[in-house]
Design a protein around this motif. Sequence first.
Motif, PDB file in Angstrom:
ATOM      1  N   PRO A  16       0.835  -1.195  -0.110  1.00  0.00           N
ATOM      2  CA  PRO A  16       0.080  -0.123   0.002  1.00  0.00           C
ATOM      3  C   PRO A  16       0.802   1.127   0.040  1.00  0.00           C
ATOM      4  O   PRO A  16       1.726   1.147   0.589  1.00  0.00           O
ATOM      5  CB  PRO A  16      -0.663  -0.077   1.375  1.00  0.00           C
ATOM      6  N   ALA A  69      -2.844   3.014  -8.678  1.00  0.00           N
ATOM      7  CA  ALA A  69      -2.201   1.789  -8.462  1.00  0.00           C
ATOM      8  C   ALA A  69      -1.526   1.020  -9.581  1.00  0.00           C
ATOM      9  O   ALA A  69      -2.047   1.214 -10.814  1.00  0.00           O
ATOM     10  CB  ALA A  69      -3.057   0.681  -7.842  1.00  0.00           C
ATOM     11  N   ALA A 123      -6.891   4.011  -8.643  1.00  0.00           N
ATOM     12  CA  ALA A 123      -7.117   3.061  -7.575  1.00  0.00           C
ATOM     13  C   ALA A 123      -8.700   2.511  -7.392  1.00  0.00           C
ATOM     14  O   ALA A 123      -8.482   1.329  -6.808  1.00  0.00           O
ATOM     15  CB  ALA A 123      -6.329   3.688  -6.143  1.00  0.00           C
ATOM     16  N   ASN A 124      -9.517   3.195  -7.815  1.00  0.00           N
ATOM     17  CA  ASN A 124     -10.710   2.695  -7.692  1.00  0.00           C
ATOM     18  C   ASN A 124     -11.399   1.812  -8.731  1.00  0.00           C
ATOM     19  O   ASN A 124     -12.356   1.163  -8.564  1.00  0.00           O
ATOM     20  CB  ASN A 124     -11.865   3.869  -7.438  1.00  0.00           C
ATOM     21  N   LEU A 163      -9.819  -1.000  -8.995  1.00  0.00           N
ATOM     22  CA  LEU A 163      -8.876  -2.142  -8.483  1.00  0.00           C
ATOM     23  C   LEU A 163      -9.823  -3.630  -8.973  1.00  0.00           C
ATOM     24  O   LEU A 163      -9.448  -4.438  -9.323  1.00  0.00           O
ATOM     25  CB  LEU A 163      -8.848  -2.175  -6.891  1.00  0.00           C
ATOM     26  N   VAL A 186      -4.127   1.170  -2.324  1.00  0.00           N
ATOM     27  CA  VAL A 186      -5.048   0.245  -2.112  1.00  0.00           C
ATOM     28  C   VAL A 186      -5.096  -0.405  -0.517  1.00  0.00           C
ATOM     29  O   VAL A 186      -4.087  -0.265   0.136  1.00  0.00           O
ATOM     30  CB  VAL A 186      -4.881  -1.068  -3.006  1.00  0.00           C
ATOM     31  N   ASN A 204      -8.847  -5.520   1.403  1.00  0.00           N
ATOM     32  CA  ASN A 204      -9.815  -5.458   0.450  1.00  0.00           C
ATOM     33  C   ASN A 204      -9.344  -5.918  -0.652  1.00  0.00           C
ATOM     34  O   ASN A 204     -10.093  -6.663  -1.554  1.00  0.00           O
ATOM     35  CB  ASN A 204      -9.920  -3.875  -0.022  1.00  0.00           C
ATOM     36  N   VAL A 205      -7.843  -5.911  -1.031  1.00  0.00           N
ATOM     37  CA  VAL A 205      -7.328  -6.769  -2.199  1.00  0.00           C
ATOM     38  C   VAL A 205      -7.546  -8.120  -1.882  1.00  0.00           C
ATOM     39  O   VAL A 205      -8.048  -8.973  -2.818  1.00  0.00           O
ATOM     40  CB  VAL A 205      -5.964  -6.358  -2.294  1.00  0.00           C
TER      41      VAL A 205
END
Lengths: 711, 501
Positions: free
Chosen positions: B49, B56, B180-181, B183, B279, B283-284
Motif C-alpha cells: 500500500p 495503483a 485506484a478505484n 481495483l 489500495v 480489500n485486495v
Amino acid sequence: MNRRFFTILFVTVFLVSSALTVFGAQKTIDKIKFPPLNEAKMPAIEKVVLESGLTIYLLEDRELPLVNARVRLAAGEYLSPSEKIGLANIMGEVMRTGGTEKMTGDEIDAALEAIGASIEVNIGNTSGSASMNILSEYTDTGLQLLADILRRPVFAQDKIDLKKTALRSGIARRNDEPLDICLREFRKIIYGKESPYARHTEYFTVDNISRDDLVAFHKKYISPENAMLAIWGDFDKNEMLAKIKQHFGDWPKGEGKVPKLPDVKYDFKPGIHFVNKDNVTQSYILLGHIGGYTGDPDYFALLVMNNVLNSSFGGRLFNNVRSKLGLAYSVGGAYTSNIVYPGVYYSYCFTKSESTVKATRSVIDEIKRIQTELPTPEEMRMAKNGYLNSFVFNFEDKGDIINRMMEYDYFEFPNDFLFKVKANVEKVTPADVQEVARKWLRPEALQIVIVGKGAEFDEPLTVFGAVDSIDVTIPTGEKKATAEVTPEMLAKGKQLFALAAKASGGVENFKKIKGNSYKAAMNISLPQGEFTFESNSFNLFPDKSRDVIITPMGEMINIRNGSEGWAKQGPAVMPASAEDLDDAKKDIFRNLLLAFQKAENPDFSIAYIGTEPFKGKSANILEISSADGSQSFKLALDATSHLPLAKMYFGQTMTGPGNLTETYDDYRDVSGVKIPHSVLVEADGNRLVELKIKEYQINPSVDESLFSKPQ
Amino acid sequence: MKSITRRAVMLLFLLLMVAGAVSAFDFSDIENRVVEYRLNNGLMVIVLPRDDAPVASFVTMVNVGGADDPKGSTGIAHLFEHMAFKGTKEIGTSNLNKELKWMAEEDRIFKQIFEEKAKGAAADTALLARLEEELSKASDSAGQYVVPNEYGQIVEREGGVGLNAFTSYDVTAYHMSFPANRLELWMAMEADRFSNPVLREVYKEKHVIAEERRMRTESSPQGKLVEEFISAAYKAHPYHNSLVGHMSDIMNYNRMDALQFFKKYYVPSNMVVVIVGDVQPENVRQLAEKYLGRIPTGPKPAPILTQEPPQISERRVTVRDKAQPVYICGFPIPYSTHPDMPALEALADYLGQGRTSQLYKGLVKEKKLAVQAVAFAGFPGVKYPSLFGIYAMPAKDKTNAENEQEILAIIEKVKGELIPVDEVEKIKARAKANLINSMTGNEDLAMALATYEVVNGGWRKLFNAMEKVEAITPEDIKRVANNYLDANRRTVGMLEPEESN
C-alpha cells in the motif's frame, strides 16, 4: 444543417447508445461499481525568484532518501550557427565532462560515482537541462557540483575531442538502422533541411567547432535569466532554499534572454520520398505534414481525434492496419502541437517489403475516414474517457508535477492549463472531432517517406506520384562550411597568405622549385605500439613521387606517376588503389610548396576564417579552395611569424577517410625557403605519424626511372 | 599550486562521503508494509500500500518464458502474450458461439495447409493457394463477430495507462496502472483473461508477430547480431532459440499449440500478482479470492532440465552488414540465486558501468577506440546459467579487433590484481542508490517485487539485496573474474561493415 444542430443530434445519439450499452450489458465487469476515488493530493510547491532572475521551485517528498533537481536552460541547438551545428550539444556535454575551476571532469566522475549520484547536462534543439539525482545525505556535495558545472566549467580540450569523436561516430552510424533514417528525413521534409527543428550535424559542422565557441556560447546563454531550477525530494524547504541561495544567489546576470525560437514556413504539398535499403525485410513508412499549436482552441478536439485515430488499443489505425489486416506490428501516429512553433502531424507503419504500398494506402484511408466517418459513440467514449479517467496519473510523479509547473511558467501558460484541457476535452463532440480532422488533416497533401527494399515492393511507389529518391550518403567532410564568404574575408585571406609566402622565402623562390628529396625518421603509432623507420622521399612536381620506407622486413616502396601508382613490398608489386590515387591527386592541390607558387592565381580562393588559439599559439585560419569548390584545406598561420603552423584537410588515413592535421615545426632554411623539419600528422585527433627530417634538398638531380613501375 | 588545491577539494569530498555514510536508509520501513498471501488455488498475491496518489500499478508475472517454447514452436510463449490481449468469452466478441464456429473452421483449414506443406516439394501449390484463400475467408467470417481490441479499449476507457506485456526467456509479465478505484475491474479482467481466454484472430496475429520479428531482428543489424550471438553461446539449453521465434515456426504454429502451452504453464502455482499503490491489503485479499481465486489450478510445471554443457572452446560469429562495427563477448556464469552472482554483478559494475569504469576509461576516454563500452552480468536470462557480457561500439574508423585487444587486456588486468577497497565501496554506494531509485515509481517497484519473487528467490530478497552487496570483498571480485572470464569459454559476436558495392 448547422454545426450546432449536429452537435445536439450527436450528443443525443451518444447518450441513448451509451444507455443501451448499459441496459444490454451481460458482461461481468459491467456490474462492477467503482468506489469514489481518493482525491489527488496537490503537493505544495514553493516558488522563489532570486534577484538575479533565477526562479526556484521546491517540493518536499520524504518517502525515499533522494533529492532530484532539474535546471531548465533556455539555450538550445537552435542557437548554433548553421556551419557549427552541434555546438550547443557539445557545450552541454562538456560543461559536465570537461571539469570546473575546482575539479577536472574525471574527478567529478569519480566523486559522483563514489556516491551513486548523477549530474548530466543535455542541450536539445529548443531547450536544455541540467539534472541531478543524489541520495539526500550527499545533498551539499551535489549542489556544489551542480553550481560549479553550470557556472564555472572550463571546457577541457580532451573532453571536447572525446565528444567530437562520439558525434563523428554517431554520424558514421546514422544510416545503420532504417527507422533512424526515416525519422530524420521526415523531419527535414516537414520543417526544411536547414531548419533548426530538423537539421543535424555533419562532419564539417563538428570540425568547425572550437573551444572558444563553447566558452562564448556558455557566457552568452547559460545565465540566471535563462535558467529555472526545480528541486524535489527529501529535504526541508527552508533549509534547501538557504543552500540554493548560497550556491546560486551570487550567480551574476548574463547577457540577457535567449532569442526567440524561429518561425516555420510551410507549404502544403504532396510528396513521395524514398530511401532504398537492401539489407532489410521491412519498410518504414512515415507520412504527414505540419502540425499545430498548444494554444489553439482546436487543441482539445485534436487530442480526442488523436485517441480515436491512434490510440494504442482500439484506435482506428491499430484496429484496422494491425489487428484486422495484420499488416504491421507498429502502427500509429499523432497530431502534435507545441507552444511556440508548430508540431507535426504524422502516421507511421512498419510493414513487410511486399505490402509496402498496400499498408501505405490503408493508413491514408484511415486519415480520409476520420474526415468522413463520424466517430461512433463507443469510439468517443473510449477517446474521451481514456483522457479523463487517466487524468489522475498527471499527479502520480512529483517530478512531473514540478517540471510541468516550471514549463508552463517559462512559456507564460496558466498554471492550471491542464485543468483547462480536462474541462474542454469533456465538451468535445463527435462533430468537433470531424471538424478538426477536416480542418487540420490534409490527406491530399501528405509528405510520405519510405525506407525499404524497393525491389520487393508490391507496387512501384510511383502510384503515389513522382518519386524523390533521397540520397542519404554521408557527406565525407570535404563540403565547405556554408557560412557566406564575404569579400572582406577573401581580401584578408589573400593578404595573410601573401604574408605567409613572404615569410617562408618569397613567391619567386618557390617558383624555382621543381622537385625535392629528403631523408627522415618516421615514427608511426600503430595499435601494436610505436615504431620508427628510416624513410627516403623524392618528388618531381607536380605528379611524380617515390617514398621508400626501410623496415626490418625490407623496403616498402610507394610510387606515384601521373595517373598510375604502385606499391612494392618484398617481391610483390601491387597497383595503387583508386582511393590512394585520388588522394595523391588531391595532395598536389594541398602541397604548400606548390600553393605558394600560386599565391596570385585567381583560381585559388583564400578566405580568412578567424583567429583562434592553436596548440598554445595564436593562429590566423585560412580556408583555401579550388575555383570549383571541389577541393579545399585549411591553413593555420602563426599570427606573429606568419609561418604555417598546420594544415588541416580531409583525406585518407590508415583506416579510411578522416580528418587529418599536419603540424609543422623546426623551420630551417633550404635554398632560400623555410622548410619545416618536424611534421606531426594526426587523424581525428589521434597521433598517426611524426616525421623528423634529417636531410632536405631542393631540385636534386633524380633519375626519371625512379618513378617507373618497380621490378 | 593548482594540484594541491585539487587534492584538498578531493579530500573534502571524501570527508563529506564518510560523514554521510553513517546514516543508512532503512529499507524495513517499506518492507514491513508489504503484505503477501497465497490464495486457495495456489496464486501468490503481494500488496504494497502506498497512498501518495490515488493510483495503483498491477503486475502479473508468469514463471514461463521463451526458454519453455517446445521444439518446432519457438516463439509460442510470445504468441500467447499477444493472445492475452485478444479478450475472453465475454470481452472481445459480439456473438461467441458464431465466432467459435468460424474459429473451428479456421483451425480445420490451417491444419490442412500444414499437412499439405509438410509434403515439401510434393505439395500442391494450387491447393495451397486455394486453402489460404479459404482460411482468409474463414478469418473474415470469424472477424464479423470480433469486437477488435475490446480488452484494451475497456482498460483505456477506464483510465488505465501503460497497458502492456513482455516475454523474456525466463518470464512473461503483464502490467498496467489504473486509478485506484478500478481495483475490482482489474481483478475481474485479469481473472477473466487467465481463466477464459479466447485465442481469437490467431492466424492474423502471426503476421503481426512476423512484422515484429522483421522489425526487431531482420531489419536491424544489431538485432541480427544479438540473435546470432545468443544462439552461438548456447548449444543445448533453449536460451539458444530465437525468443520471438524462427520465421518458419511463427508461420507453422497454430491455435491449439498456444492453448496447450497456456494450459500447461498459466496455472496459479506458476504465477504471481503484485499490486503497489493506493489500495487496502484486506480489500485486495477479498477481491483476489473472489476473482483470481477462480483461475483453475493445475500441476506446477517442471523446470527445464537440459543443462548447457561446459563450454570447451571459444566460439565466434560474424555478421557482415551495411552497418558500422559492434562487438559483444560473453562468458558463462551461473543463475540468479547462485552465491557468486553479487560478486559477478560487482565485477560488471567495476568493469563496465559508468564513466569511471575500466572499460569506459580504457576504451573510450584514453584509447579513444570506442564511443560506448559496457559490461553486464545476467544475459540473456538469469533463471538458468547465464552470461557475463561485454559490449563495445567502436569509434569511427576504429575496428572490432582493436577493441577486442584492449578489452582482453582489461580482463587480464582485473584477473591479476585486487581492486582497491575504495572501488569496492563505490560499487556498494552505487548499488544502494540504484536500489533506492528503483523504488520511486509504483510500476517499477511492482515489477521489481514480481521479478524477485519469480526468479530471484523471493520478494524479500529485494530489500535484503544490500546485505549481500555489503559483504563483497576485493578477493571475491578477483576470484569470480578468474573463475568465469576464461578465454576458452568465451563467445564473441561481431558486426562487421560489409564492403559496399
